[in-house]
Design an enzyme around this catalytic site. Structure first.
Site, PDB file in Angstrom:
ATOM      1  CG  HIS A 166     -35.098  -3.750 -19.395  1.00 13.95           C
ATOM      2  ND1 HIS A 166     -34.344  -3.828 -18.246  1.00 13.95           N
ATOM      3  CD2 HIS A 166     -34.231  -3.398 -20.374  1.00 13.95           C
ATOM      4  CE1 HIS A 166     -33.087  -3.538 -18.530  1.00 13.95           C
ATOM      5  NE2 HIS A 166     -32.993  -3.276 -19.817  1.00 13.95           N
ATOM      6  CD  GLU A 225     -31.383   1.465 -11.310  1.00 13.40           C
ATOM      7  OE1 GLU A 225     -31.232   1.841 -10.131  1.00 13.40           O
ATOM      8  OE2 GLU A 225     -32.416   0.907 -11.732  1.00 13.40           O
ATOM      9  CB  CYS A 267     -36.126   6.829 -13.906  1.00 10.94           C
ATOM     10  SG  CYS A 267     -37.232   6.982 -12.481  1.00 10.94           S
ATOM     11  CB  SER A 270     -38.588  -6.377 -16.938  1.00 12.64           C
ATOM     12  OG  SER A 270     -39.146  -5.617 -15.885  1.00 12.64           O
TER      13      SER A 270
END
Length: 350
Positions: free
Chosen positions: A50, A135, A105, A231
């Site tokens: 982001h 996420e 990640c 973000s």
């Protein structure tokens, strides 16, 4: 350089650590390596990280950002972003005859595995996170029938579970540590047998950057956080700075977004950046501040970071060949495996 300009009493406290975490570094390098290795276009489902600048830079190199897997023509390569995706997205890619690179990640993958494990043991999983964040969507998709989203302490009152002796909490990795623990405490009051995940879900980089911004807020009247509006970890850093005592804190993508009025009466500026922000953007802010008399820069170090993650294993294979094979095996005339410049429609930057 303007950095040498300094007025008596004016200074910048520069946070360390700041900027790129290991997961973001891995994801951005993965896109660059894929473009080098396979040529453009390489499609990326959602923004790889982001950050507006990073997305625009990768678009210029030939990455095409799409919102949905179905937007990628058969026979192409699609990369999944650092935020992770649900299993159904992998199935969509397979049906669409796409070769995939998973840049999730590893710390997000850890949360996914925890969700799968607790679901297999028939726990109700209370996922602390922000509704609609990529996420959270990815983690929820690992065990949708077992997961309930808890979006902050105010959500706790309406949470219901099947068996109060089999409840666990997990969390989005980029939240405010303090707010998450506030939510956990409220959940524990309601469900005294609530168990915690085997290790912290909030990632080391998020925690380190929040600790650093708290330290800045002790002495800075103004805290500037470089990061994008979408973000999560950057937004949390602004909140943490204000909670820690900063008179003002603002989120900016670039130095040009800073309002000079923010500097009125300010002798000490705290400066940091979110985990998806390249340091070139922080350098730009330092230069902007130096031109206005804040040339005295002092680094405030609160942690050492040495973690690195290896690149996705898929980058060690010939994915163009795999994509072509998928198309030929399942039919798919008109599939595109082109080497376009990344300017096709469907690009979704900012």
């Amino acid at each position: 350089m303007g950095r040498m300009t300094a007025s008596p009493g004016r200074r910048v406290l520069l946070a360390a650590p700041r900027g790129y975490c290991a997961g973001v570094d891995r994801a951005v390098i993965a896109v660059e390596k894929a473009l080098e290795q396979y040529g453009a276009p390489v499609y990326v489902r959602h923004e790889i990280v982001h950050n507006k600048y990073v997305v625009q830079t990768l678009e210029k190199k030939g990455a095409i950002f799409v919102e949905r897997t179905e937007e990628v023509p058969p026979g192409n390569i699609v990369m999944f972003s650092a935020h992770g995706v649900a299993p159904v997205v992998h199935e969509e890619a397979e049906r669409g005859r796409l070769a995939t690179i998973d840049a999730t990640c590893p710390l997000v993958t850890k949360v996914h595995k925890e969700a799968v494990r607790f679901a297999k043991e028939d726990y109700d999983i209370l996922l602390i996170g922000h509704e609609g964040h990529e996420e959270v969507i990815g983690t929820s998709g690992e065990a949708p029938e077992h997961i309930t989203l808890v979006d902050g302490p105010e959500d706790v009152a309406k949470v219901e579970v099947r068996d109060e002796s089999k409840v666990v909490w997990l969390s989005q990795t980029t939240l405010s540590v303090d707010e998450t623990m506030e939510t956990v405490e409220a959940l524990k009051e309601k469900f005294p047998q609530l168990i915690s995940p085997p290790s912290d879900d909030i990632c080391y980089a998020t925690q380190n950057r929040q600790i650093a911004v708290k330290k800045l807020a002790e002495d800075a009247q103004l805290v500037i956080v470089v990061g994008s509006k979408n973000s999560s970890n950057s937004i949390r850093m602004v909140e943490v700075a204000l909670d820690a005592g900063a008179s003002a804190a603002h989120l900016v993508d670039f130095a040009a977004e800073i309002d000079e009025a923010w500097l009125e009466g300010v002798t000490t500026v705290g400066l940091t950046s979110g985990a998806s922000v390249p340091d070139v953007l922080v350098e730009g802010v330092l230069e902007w501040l130096a031109e206005r008399g804040y040339g005295d820069v002092e680094t405030v170090k609160t942690a050492e970071e040495s973690i690195t993650f290896s690149l996705p294993k898929e980058l060690r294979r010939d994915l163009r060949e795999e994509a072509a094979t998928l198309v030929s095996e399942r039919g798919g005339a008109g599939a595109q495996t082109g080497t376009g410049s990344g300017t096709e429609s469907g690009t979704s930057g900012e």
